[in-house]
Design a protein around this motif. Sequence first.
Motif, PDB file in Angstrom:
ATOM      1  N   PHE A  77      35.900  43.047  35.172  1.00 30.82           N
ATOM      2  CA  PHE A  77      35.161  42.089  35.996  1.00 30.82           C
ATOM      3  C   PHE A  77      33.951  42.775  36.612  1.00 30.82           C
ATOM      4  CE2 PHE A  77      34.512  39.594  39.947  1.00 30.82           C
ATOM      5  CZ  PHE A  77      34.228  38.374  39.340  1.00 30.82           C
ATOM      6  N   ASN A  81      31.497  40.593  32.150  1.00 27.65           N
ATOM      7  CA  ASN A  81      30.914  39.263  32.320  1.00 27.65           C
ATOM      8  C   ASN A  81      29.426  39.301  32.664  1.00 27.65           C
ATOM      9  OD1 ASN A  81      31.972  40.342  34.785  1.00 27.65           O
ATOM     10  ND2 ASN A  81      31.657  38.356  35.763  1.00 27.65           N
ATOM     11  N   GLY A  93      28.255  33.532  33.411  1.00 26.17           N
ATOM     12  CA  GLY A  93      28.856  34.844  33.620  1.00 26.17           C
ATOM     13  C   GLY A  93      30.054  34.795  34.543  1.00 26.17           C
ATOM     14  N   VAL A  95      34.131  33.731  35.509  1.00 22.25           N
ATOM     15  CA  VAL A  95      35.458  33.598  34.923  1.00 22.25           C
ATOM     16  C   VAL A  95      36.313  32.700  35.805  1.00 22.25           C
ATOM     17  CG1 VAL A  95      35.398  35.805  33.744  1.00 22.25           C
ATOM     18  CG2 VAL A  95      36.237  35.713  36.091  1.00 22.25           C
ATOM     19  N   PRO A  96      37.355  32.049  35.257  1.00 19.26           N
ATOM     20  CA  PRO A  96      37.829  32.207  33.891  1.00 19.26           C
ATOM     21  C   PRO A  96      36.865  31.650  32.840  1.00 19.26           C
ATOM     22  CG  PRO A  96      38.993  30.397  34.962  1.00 19.26           C
ATOM     23  CD  PRO A  96      38.190  31.097  36.019  1.00 19.26           C
ATOM     24  N   CYS A 310      34.798  36.029  44.506  1.00 23.28           N
ATOM     25  CA  CYS A 310      35.591  36.633  43.456  1.00 23.28           C
ATOM     26  C   CYS A 310      35.554  38.147  43.512  1.00 23.28           C
ATOM     27  CB  CYS A 310      35.086  36.168  42.128  1.00 23.28           C
ATOM     28  SG  CYS A 310      34.331  34.582  42.280  1.00 23.28           S
TER      29      CYS A 310
END
Lengths: 502, 173
Positions: A77, A81, A93, A95-96, A310
Amino acid sequence: MTTHSAFSAHFSRVFSATQCAKRHSHAPPFLLSLVLKMAAGTLYTYPENWRAFKAQIAAQYSGARLKIASTSPAFTFGQTNRSPAFLSNFPLGKVPAYQGDDGFCLFESNAIAHYLSNDAIRGSTPQAAARVLQWVSFADSEIIPPASAWVFPTLGIMQFNKQATEQAKEELKRVLAVLNQHLNTRTFLVGERISLADITVACSLLWPYKQVLEPSFRQPYPNVTRWFVTCVNQPQFKAVLGEVKLCEKMAQFDAKKFAEIQPKKEAPAKKEKVSKEGGKPQQQPQQQEKKEKKKEDKKPVPAEEEMDECEAALAAEPKTKDPFAHLPKSSFVLDEFKRKYSNEDTLNVALPYFNDNFDREGFSIWYAEYRFPEELTMAFMSCNLITGMFQRLDKLRKNAFASVILFGVNNDSCISGIWVFRGQDLAFPLSDDWQIDYESYTWRKLAVDSEECKTMVKEYFAWEGEFKHSLTYMFLRENAKTGIRMHVAAEEGLHIFPPAEL
Amino acid sequence: MALRELSSLEKCLGLKKPNKYGTQGERKVPVLQNNNGAPLVGLVTIASHLVHEAKKTVLLGNSAEERAVVQQWLEYRIARVDNCPKDELKVILKELNHYLEDKVYIAGNVFTLADILMYYGIHRIVVELAIQEKERYLNVTRWFDHIQHYPGVRHHLPPVVVLRNRVYPSGHH
Ligand SMILES: N[C@@H](CCC(=O)N[C@@H](CS)C(=O)NCC(=O)O)C(=O)O
């Protein structure tokens, strides 16, 4: 193409259903068509991401085969991405993110979960499907904002602000009251079965229930708690979430963690003023160290101004220590073997490599057999059982290899496999995360030099042979004597489905 | 009565070949003549046997604790629900209503044989309830509706209509 192989390199072998069909052309065709119809692909995410859970649980219900790429080298991570290859498939870019084995790419967790579902959980009438969508949207717009505002400071990933937290509590109460009313006369959110609505709303409430909804706070909403507990205890949820423990005591602002994570983004601290104003967090002793920062945040601070949700969630993850740290380095490079096993001929390349390079001090070989074959029914369900186990053992990947085979046909099958672990003991007790499945198997350590071991390794790695050293063999013979079905299976050189390895 | 129930249970479990049952005594206790051994006597014994035969032992509970709870409620069904005098039916409803307040299924968090047999056993009571009473025993009603919609369960029994929205605002005590 390059993108794909770069990300999937660490998986021991990527199967396509056609490969499988070629290899076992005698297998009943209906099982194969079942595989072909189900989505299969990779989900990129950071570990323990509740948004990814939605998709993972949906896949448990539908039987879609989902590989999770959440740790390096498959996915890192903040790095993977941001790479051009990733961005060309997933422009945000974020996630998920999902990439099918067929190349089909999707971002946005709700879309991914929808895609990995089956009709039963998507809602099988237009009305039911619309209601599912209603609750999915409800979760995003009504639950997530207050839930995040309240929970994040308790995880130390957002500055605490009393006013913002109190406001979030009130909002969440209103949302819980709506759900409670709805669930008064209903078992699940839509219809009489679990749907994507339940999966989505339950995952959205996961953090609040784990972190802050202490018994007295949730007491006015017994229907919501009944529903939530039932959901997270369904086998398909448990396979992804593990044991969910409801909050006993409302977590408070974690100032220490916040301080640990925060500095990178913090403006140069001003030392003069030490304030103790209204937005003061609770009694955390460590908090003096960063009182000086706090005066900068007197007003409610939205998440974006702090730190990306995140990055923060990730930073908040306790850095898990390597459970194998106590072992000396080994000369056997498991990843290299896996690469050979994935890409080259098993009997001519991978096996000789294994035999030549295996380090008996650093690794051990085990035979495992599922203890409850009489409970195995449909092949695809047993398939989920195996892939589910591998998913749960994800973090063991670097230190283990396994080839596990489902023998037999629907309602008459058994599971066994060969496992290679770092160390001389069973690896499972080393981590709490690995406890779920292994007791359902009997484990037998093999003597590396024995004929038995050599044969079994060969047979299980190549998925062919007589398998006469395993109890599986006796199982097959028993049935060959008494029933037609297994006899057929045995004569065909075994119907192996699904091939699955760690 | 018990015989129709057993035949529904067979279908529910996906057993293809119906068994022939006899009865015993004036209470008409069901009996299954087993080819190899002593006859199986009583609803619970036979039902558990059918579950094994169908290879669906998960329906008996997944852990030791769950299995114990399933057995407990199967006994409750026989001892309390069957042969319950009319004037005590309300007590049963009250007990169950209380028990089901924080539960979706009778035992553990999944559907088990206890749900099936309790549903069969209590159907005659629920079918008689007025709307207002159904609302009073809200948790029973919700559970009942869920089980009667569970795939393959209902069979010989008529569906009971359940309203989602309250007619009587204060039906809950
Ligand atoms: N609405 C999106 C949110 C996805 C999202 O915000 N992902 C974050 C992780 S929680 C991310 O990948 N951020 C990375 C970045 O922005 O660089 C979903 O539900 O999938």
